[in-house]
Design an enzyme around this catalytic site. Structure first.
Site, PDB file in Angstrom:
ATOM      1  CE  LYS A  22      -1.783   1.508   4.041  1.00 19.74           C
ATOM      2  NZ  LYS A  22      -1.536   2.917   4.405  1.00 19.74           N
ATOM      3  CG  ASN A  23       2.191   2.711   3.537  1.00 19.84           C
ATOM      4  OD1 ASN A  23       1.033   2.997   3.206  1.00 19.84           O
ATOM      5  ND2 ASN A  23       2.535   2.488   4.793  1.00 19.84           N
ATOM      6  CB  CYS A 116      -5.302  10.334  11.492  1.00 22.82           C
ATOM      7  SG  CYS A 116      -3.777   9.562  11.970  1.00 22.82           S
ATOM      8  NE  ARG A 121       0.093  10.111  10.234  1.00 22.38           N
ATOM      9  CZ  ARG A 121      -0.353   9.085   9.499  1.00 22.38           C
ATOM     10  NH1 ARG A 121      -1.504   8.522   9.795  1.00 22.38           N
ATOM     11  NH2 ARG A 121       0.355   8.671   8.470  1.00 22.38           N
ATOM     12  CG  ASP A 304       3.189   1.385   9.584  1.00 23.26           C
ATOM     13  OD1 ASP A 304       3.382   1.642   8.374  1.00 23.26           O
ATOM     14  OD2 ASP A 304       2.866   2.259  10.408  1.00 23.26           O
ATOM     15  NE  ARG A 396      -7.479   4.326   5.334  1.00 28.15           N
ATOM     16  CZ  ARG A 396      -6.831   5.334   5.884  1.00 28.15           C
ATOM     17  NH1 ARG A 396      -7.222   5.814   7.047  1.00 28.15           N
ATOM     18  NH2 ARG A 396      -5.793   5.883   5.300  1.00 28.15           N
TER      19      ARG A 396
HETATM   20  C1  EPZ Z   1       4.107   6.974   6.529  1.00 30.65           C
HETATM   21  O1  EPZ Z   1       3.285   7.981   7.081  1.00 30.65           O
HETATM   22  C2  EPZ Z   1       3.221   5.750   6.364  1.00 30.65           C
HETATM   23  N1  EPZ Z   1       2.132   6.066   5.445  1.00 30.65           N
HETATM   24  C3  EPZ Z   1       2.658   5.327   7.729  1.00 30.65           C
HETATM   25  O2  EPZ Z   1       1.916   4.134   7.543  1.00 30.65           O
HETATM   26  C4  EPZ Z   1       3.835   5.040   8.663  1.00 30.65           C
HETATM   27  O3  EPZ Z   1       3.341   4.719   9.932  1.00 30.65           O
HETATM   28  C5  EPZ Z   1       4.747   6.263   8.753  1.00 30.65           C
HETATM   29  O4  EPZ Z   1       5.182   6.652   7.427  1.00 30.65           O
HETATM   30  C6  EPZ Z   1       5.994   5.988   9.586  1.00 30.65           C
HETATM   31  O5  EPZ Z   1       6.701   4.917   9.046  1.00 30.65           O
HETATM   32  C7  EPZ Z   1       2.387   6.078   4.109  1.00 30.65           C
HETATM   33  O6  EPZ Z   1       3.501   5.838   3.665  1.00 30.65           O
HETATM   34  C8  EPZ Z   1       1.238   6.391   3.212  1.00 30.65           C
HETATM   35  P1  EPZ Z   1       6.015  10.368   8.631  1.00 30.65           P
HETATM   36  P2  EPZ Z   1       3.818   9.515   7.108  1.00 30.65           P
HETATM   37  O7  EPZ Z   1       5.916  11.618   7.831  1.00 30.65           O
HETATM   38  O8  EPZ Z   1       4.732   9.754   5.966  1.00 30.65           O
HETATM   39  C9  EPZ Z   1       6.066  13.690  12.010  1.00 30.65           C
HETATM   40  C10 EPZ Z   1       0.088   2.701   7.761  1.00 30.65           C
HETATM   41  O9  EPZ Z   1      -0.320   2.113   8.751  1.00 30.65           O
HETATM   42  N2  EPZ Z   1       6.013  14.655  10.895  1.00 30.65           N
HETATM   43  O10 EPZ Z   1       7.184   9.449   8.393  1.00 30.65           O
HETATM   44  O11 EPZ Z   1       2.632  10.379   7.290  1.00 30.65           O
HETATM   45  C11 EPZ Z   1       4.803  12.856  12.124  1.00 30.65           C
HETATM   46  O12 EPZ Z   1       3.839  13.524  12.896  1.00 30.65           O
HETATM   47  C12 EPZ Z   1       0.509   4.159   7.841  1.00 30.65           C
HETATM   48  O13 EPZ Z   1       0.231   2.190   6.623  1.00 30.65           O
HETATM   49  C13 EPZ Z   1       6.073  16.028  11.171  1.00 30.65           C
HETATM   50  O14 EPZ Z   1       6.161  16.433  12.332  1.00 30.65           O
HETATM   51  O15 EPZ Z   1       4.681   9.518   8.445  1.00 30.65           O
HETATM   52  C14 EPZ Z   1       5.297  11.588  12.796  1.00 30.65           C
HETATM   53  O16 EPZ Z   1       5.355  11.805  14.195  1.00 30.65           O
HETATM   54  C15 EPZ Z   1       0.190   4.726   9.210  1.00 30.65           C
HETATM   55  N3  EPZ Z   1       6.026  16.911  10.138  1.00 30.65           N
HETATM   56  C16 EPZ Z   1       6.730  11.450  12.265  1.00 30.65           C
HETATM   57  O17 EPZ Z   1       7.094  12.736  11.735  1.00 30.65           O
HETATM   58  C17 EPZ Z   1       5.932  16.508   8.821  1.00 30.65           C
HETATM   59  O18 EPZ Z   1       5.916  17.366   7.911  1.00 30.65           O
HETATM   60  C18 EPZ Z   1       6.871  10.427  11.133  1.00 30.65           C
HETATM   61  O19 EPZ Z   1       5.876  10.753  10.182  1.00 30.65           O
HETATM   62  C19 EPZ Z   1       5.875  15.115   8.561  1.00 30.65           C
HETATM   63  C20 EPZ Z   1       5.933  14.210   9.608  1.00 30.65           C
END
Ligand code: EPZ
Length: 416
Positions: A22-23, A116, A121, A304, A396
């Site tokens: 998916k990701n 969410c 996020r 995850d 999803r």
């Molecule tokens: C990706 O989400 C994945 N989703 C998530 O999978 C996964 O849990 C996550 O990466 C971490 O591995 C997809 O790839 C579609 P991040 P993402 O940006 O990119 C903070 C699932 O279950 N952050 O790596 O949204 C954020 O709040 C989903 O398949 C900021 O502060 O995660 C988090 O604490 C859930 N500012 C941390 O960084 C930003 O601009 C990591 O988030 C971006 C992120």
């Protein structure tokens, strides 16, 4: 609202085919925005988030022809660079159209994703990077309004590691004027899969998979045919389910090299694991041993997989400590596991789990995608019947999960 009814106590045995990731599929589908030619994607998983992304791209004017586990995308007629709130609020990954729209069209209107279940996020790092590349961005009425004559290369250092942040800026950079260097970039396999697809389309990218990615902008990208990588989180989920039920399963079409930290923890829990090519075989005899976990960016233990492993620790021998370092609220599954009799105590971002010999079936509620998987695993080991409610969360991110589990011997059925 659909539910899953699970009768616990059945071991998982047999073979299961792993679907496309998916990701990886979600950002790769957005790459279709970057060319006027056709992007043909194979091994596309059939799940709700993929359908939502296809709908979003079609709303923007991308022509999509879907087939069986594949689709053809053509962005030549794209004329509406917008991702509306009603799409983004159900699928945060819609933010991934921002970088491609900006670099191909010079404008984009994308709704802020909002929070969410698992945390706030924000997308501040995505926005900061695009501004560094020359975008003008202002936020009003909950929308990101971005314009750019032509993005230029920049040296961008991420304050913290962001998977979609890395992906968004990588896609913005492939058509930008000059060289972009992403420092402290995410190393997840899905980032590498996206980079490989972009390279197949004619992009000039080096370093994907390391924490420093260099992108040299090119004038245009051409079409390509690309097959999405296997889903490492679906793989881990099935392996944990087999370990929890004391079974013996073989995954096919999987990629063990993206699962090192998960396989290590399963071996620590007492599982016997054998890898040959794209097949991963796991056998668990007897009760699992409790294992401590600390989530962190790839290649460390993935956030995850945290909820699924907590279900395993809930019935393991001994006590364990689980530390969630990525999201501030990713313990929503704990109170539901407690309803099944799990002995778990939360202290901030740390959970202490005392393994029980067994759990007791009950009605529980899914709150987010991976929490749902955790409850399904717990339901398969609990005594009696467990009903998991709000399983749209599950749909999803997992393709036909109850069909795959039933084929392995689980007693699980969906009711309306
Ligand atoms: C990706 O989400 C994945 N989703 C998530 O999978 C996964 O849990 C996550 O990466 C971490 O591995 C997809 O790839 C579609 P991040 P993402 O940006 O990119 C903070 C699932 O279950 N952050 O790596 O949204 C954020 O709040 C989903 O398949 C900021 O502060 O995660 C988090 O604490 C859930 N500012 C941390 O960084 C930003 O601009 C990591 O988030 C971006 C992120």
């Amino acid at each position: 609202m659909q539910k899953l009814v699970i009768e616990g106590g059945h071991r998982l045995n047999g073979e299961v085919r792993i679907s496309g990731a998916k990701n990886a599929a979600l950002p790769i589908m957005c790459a279709s925005i970057l060319t006027q030619e056709t992007l043909h994607l194979g091994n596309l998983p059939d799940m709700h988030d993929v359908a939502t992304m296809i709908k979003l791209l079609q709303q923007m004017g991308v022509v999509v022809e879907s087939g069986e586990q594949e689709a053809r995308f053509n962005g030549a007629a794209l004329n509406k660079p917008e991702a509306p709130y009603d799409m983004v609020k159900t699928m945060r990954a819609a933010i991934l159209v921002l970088g491609p729209l900006l670099t191909r069209f010079g404008e984009a209107r994308v709704s802020l994703p909002g929070g969410c279940a698992i945390g706030s996020r924000p997308v501040d790092l995505h926005i900061k990077g695009l501004i560094a590349m020359g975008a003008q961005i202002h936020i009003e009425h909950g929308y990101i309004h971005a314009t750019a004559k032509r993005l230029h290369g920049a040296r961008i250092c991420f304050d913290l590691i962001s998977v979609t942040g890395t992906e968004n800026l990588m896609m913005a950079a492939v058509l930008a004027d000059g060289v972009t260097v992403l420092e402290n970039a995410a190393r997840e396999p899905e980032v590498v899969d996206l980079a490989n697809c972009l390279i197949a389309m004619g992009a000039n990218i080096e370093g994907a998979g390391s924490d420093k990615i260099t992108i040299v902008g090119v004038a245009k990208l051409h079409g390509a045919s690309y097959s999405v990588m296997p889903d490492r989180i679906e793989s881990g989920t099935f392996l944990v389910a087999a370990a929890a039920t004391g079974g013996c399963i073989t995954l096919t079409h999987a990629r063990a090299d993206t699962l090192d930290s998960v396989l290590d923890k399963l071996r620590e829990a007492g599982a016997t694991i054998a890898v040959s090519g794209d097949r991963i075989r796991l056998e668990m005899t007897g009760r699992p041993k409790a294992v401590n976990l600390r989530t962190a960016p790839y290649p460390a233990f993935p956030t995850d997989m945290q909820a699924q492993f907590m279900a395993l620790n809930a019935i393991a021998e001994g006590s364990s400590i689980v530390v969630e370092t990525i999201f501030e609220n990713r313990f929503m599954h704990v109170q539901e596991l407690q309803r099944l009799g799990a002995q778990i105590e939360i202290q901030g971002n740390t959970a202490v789990i005392q393994g029980c010999v067994t759990l007791d079936g009950a009605t529980v509620m899914a709150t987010d995608l991976r929490a749902s998987a955790s409850l399904v695993i717990a339901g398969m080991v609990a005594q009696g019947e467990t009903v998991v409610d709000r399983i749209y969360h599950l749909d999803r991110g997992y393709e036909r999960i109850e069909a795959k589990l039933s084929a392995l011997g689980a007693k699980i059925r969906r009711i309306k």
